[in-house]
Design a protein around this motif. Structure first.
Motif, PDB file in Angstrom:
ATOM      1  N   GLU A  56       0.800  -1.255  -0.060  1.00  0.00           N
ATOM      2  CA  GLU A  56       0.095  -0.047   0.095  1.00  0.00           C
ATOM      3  C   GLU A  56       0.893   1.176   0.107  1.00  0.00           C
ATOM      4  O   GLU A  56       1.761   1.218   0.920  1.00  0.00           O
ATOM      5  CB  GLU A  56      -0.828  -0.086   1.064  1.00  0.00           C
ATOM      6  CG  GLU A  56      -2.001   1.006   1.027  1.00  0.00           C
ATOM      7  CD  GLU A  56      -3.239   1.037   2.408  1.00  0.00           C
ATOM      8  OE1 GLU A  56      -3.623   2.070   2.495  1.00  0.00           O
ATOM      9  OE2 GLU A  56      -3.354  -0.252   2.685  1.00  0.00           O
ATOM     10  N   ASP A  73      -0.188   3.724 -10.203  1.00  0.00           N
ATOM     11  CA  ASP A  73      -1.376   3.299  -9.664  1.00  0.00           C
ATOM     12  C   ASP A  73      -2.417   4.593 -10.616  1.00  0.00           C
ATOM     13  O   ASP A  73      -2.268   5.693 -10.286  1.00  0.00           O
ATOM     14  CB  ASP A  73      -1.399   3.772  -8.300  1.00  0.00           C
ATOM     15  CG  ASP A  73      -2.877   3.117  -7.705  1.00  0.00           C
ATOM     16  OD1 ASP A  73      -3.489   2.639  -8.430  1.00  0.00           O
ATOM     17  OD2 ASP A  73      -2.992   3.218  -6.435  1.00  0.00           O
ATOM     18  N   PRO A  75      -5.969   4.854  -9.644  1.00  0.00           N
ATOM     19  CA  PRO A  75      -7.020   4.392  -8.986  1.00  0.00           C
ATOM     20  C   PRO A  75      -8.373   4.000  -9.874  1.00  0.00           C
ATOM     21  O   PRO A  75      -8.672   4.756 -10.453  1.00  0.00           O
ATOM     22  CB  PRO A  75      -7.242   5.140  -7.874  1.00  0.00           C
ATOM     23  CG  PRO A  75      -5.907   5.917  -7.778  1.00  0.00           C
ATOM     24  CD  PRO A  75      -5.505   5.989  -9.194  1.00  0.00           C
ATOM     25  N   GLU A  76      -9.185   3.148  -9.267  1.00  0.00           N
ATOM     26  CA  GLU A  76     -10.557   2.795 -10.003  1.00  0.00           C
ATOM     27  C   GLU A  76     -11.502   3.922  -9.098  1.00  0.00           C
ATOM     28  O   GLU A  76     -11.234   4.790  -8.323  1.00  0.00           O
ATOM     29  CB  GLU A  76     -11.062   1.295  -9.220  1.00  0.00           C
ATOM     30  CG  GLU A  76     -10.249   0.439  -9.934  1.00  0.00           C
ATOM     31  CD  GLU A  76     -10.365   0.125 -11.566  1.00  0.00           C
ATOM     32  OE1 GLU A  76     -11.353   0.659 -12.009  1.00  0.00           O
ATOM     33  OE2 GLU A  76      -9.596  -0.534 -11.896  1.00  0.00           O
ATOM     34  N   ASP A  77     -12.652   4.053  -9.443  1.00  0.00           N
ATOM     35  CA  ASP A  77     -13.587   4.778  -9.116  1.00  0.00           C
ATOM     36  C   ASP A  77     -13.628   4.848  -7.440  1.00  0.00           C
ATOM     37  O   ASP A  77     -13.992   5.540  -6.763  1.00  0.00           O
ATOM     38  CB  ASP A  77     -14.975   4.780  -9.641  1.00  0.00           C
ATOM     39  CG  ASP A  77     -14.922   5.088 -11.154  1.00  0.00           C
ATOM     40  OD1 ASP A  77     -14.013   5.968 -11.515  1.00  0.00           O
ATOM     41  OD2 ASP A  77     -16.016   4.598 -12.006  1.00  0.00           O
ATOM     42  N   ASP A  78     -13.699   3.425  -7.037  1.00  0.00           N
ATOM     43  CA  ASP A  78     -13.742   3.397  -5.540  1.00  0.00           C
ATOM     44  C   ASP A  78     -12.533   3.632  -4.892  1.00  0.00           C
ATOM     45  O   ASP A  78     -12.326   3.026  -3.587  1.00  0.00           O
ATOM     46  CB  ASP A  78     -14.424   1.968  -5.327  1.00  0.00           C
ATOM     47  CG  ASP A  78     -13.357   0.869  -5.973  1.00  0.00           C
ATOM     48  OD1 ASP A  78     -12.360   1.112  -6.362  1.00  0.00           O
ATOM     49  OD2 ASP A  78     -13.940  -0.642  -5.565  1.00  0.00           O
ATOM     50  N   ASN A  79     -11.271   4.100  -5.495  1.00  0.00           N
ATOM     51  CA  ASN A  79     -10.372   4.320  -4.810  1.00  0.00           C
ATOM     52  C   ASN A  79      -9.452   3.084  -4.809  1.00  0.00           C
ATOM     53  O   ASN A  79      -8.091   3.151  -3.910  1.00  0.00           O
ATOM     54  CB  ASN A  79     -10.193   5.067  -3.639  1.00  0.00           C
ATOM     55  CG  ASN A  79     -10.048   6.425  -3.923  1.00  0.00           C
ATOM     56  OD1 ASN A  79      -9.746   6.916  -5.020  1.00  0.00           O
ATOM     57  ND2 ASN A  79     -10.220   7.359  -2.937  1.00  0.00           N
ATOM     58  N   SER A  80      -9.877   1.783  -5.416  1.00  0.00           N
ATOM     59  CA  SER A  80      -9.050   0.626  -5.072  1.00  0.00           C
ATOM     60  C   SER A  80      -7.672   0.842  -5.832  1.00  0.00           C
ATOM     61  O   SER A  80      -8.037   1.157  -7.115  1.00  0.00           O
ATOM     62  CB  SER A  80      -9.766  -0.542  -5.116  1.00  0.00           C
ATOM     63  OG  SER A  80     -10.178  -0.801  -6.581  1.00  0.00           O
ATOM     64  N   PRO A  81      -6.685   0.267  -5.677  1.00  0.00           N
ATOM     65  CA  PRO A  81      -5.575   0.284  -6.442  1.00  0.00           C
ATOM     66  C   PRO A  81      -5.748  -0.430  -7.938  1.00  0.00           C
ATOM     67  O   PRO A  81      -6.192  -1.384  -8.014  1.00  0.00           O
ATOM     68  CB  PRO A  81      -4.341  -0.443  -5.851  1.00  0.00           C
ATOM     69  CG  PRO A  81      -5.026  -1.105  -4.440  1.00  0.00           C
ATOM     70  CD  PRO A  81      -6.415  -0.462  -4.553  1.00  0.00           C
ATOM     71  N   ASN A  82      -5.143   0.338  -8.936  1.00  0.00           N
ATOM     72  CA  ASN A  82      -5.241  -0.075 -10.191  1.00  0.00           C
ATOM     73  C   ASN A  82      -3.781   0.070 -10.976  1.00  0.00           C
ATOM     74  O   ASN A  82      -3.583   1.018 -11.612  1.00  0.00           O
ATOM     75  CB  ASN A  82      -6.297   0.607 -11.130  1.00  0.00           C
ATOM     76  CG  ASN A  82      -6.294   0.026 -12.693  1.00  0.00           C
ATOM     77  OD1 ASN A  82      -6.200  -1.142 -12.904  1.00  0.00           O
ATOM     78  ND2 ASN A  82      -6.700   0.783 -13.369  1.00  0.00           N
TER      79      ASN A  82
END
Length: 163
Positions: A56, A73, A75-82
């Motif tokens: 993280e 990174d 981030p996806e719309d939900d702030n999860s890493p991408n």
């Protein structure tokens, strides 16, 4: 006798091609070998056969087959890493561009091979400090050569999205 000669020639050709593919991998505007900028962590793991550890707050960096792989990174719309592969760097002599540029080539040789990109629509060539970069504007891909004593010591393909 002729058949033996033909078989011998065919066999030696196959051996030569096999050797060449082992010692030289192609470098293009957005990839080195099978690794391509924009690949996800999962896609990169499939190609490398290695598990990439995600920590993280720290984008992963992976050393693989004389390459340094860098991720960014998005981030996806939900702030999860991408994480996506945004930089591939090498200092190995086994990697060359499709124009034949590799470690040890001179700045003059690189300028000569990439001169056509100076006036090609959709491309720009920049020289700064100890670097020469070919920027493909439509896809935001950059091929950068780093020089020491006027010789290529590093090649990096990366995406401007990582800025």
């Amino acid at each position: 006798m002729k058949l033996k000669i033909i078989i011998l020639l065919l066999f030696s050709t196959i051996l030569c091609l096999s050797y060449l593919t082992k010692v030289s991998a192609q470098v293009f505007q957005n990839n080195i070998g099978k690794l391509k900028t924009g690949m996800t962590v999962n896609e990169t793991e499939e190609v490398t056969g290695r598990k990439i550890i995600l920590t993280e707050g720290q984008p992963p960096v992976l050393a693989y087959n004389d390459l340094k792989l860098e991720f960014t990174d998005f981030p996806e719309d939900d702030n999860s890493p991408n994480y996506e592969l945004t930089g591939i760097t090498t200092t190995s002599k086994k990697f060359k561009t499709d124009s034949g540029i590799g470690m040890g080539c001179t700045l003059k040789e690189v300028r000569h091979k990439y001169r056509k990109y100076r006036n090609k629509p959709g491309f720009n060539v920049y020289e700064y400090d100890d670097k020469l970069s070919v920027f493909e504007m439509d896809y935001m891909n950059i091929l950068t050569f780093t020089f020491k004593d006027n010789k290529v010591v590093e090649i990096k393909v990366w995406t401007a999205d990582s800025w």
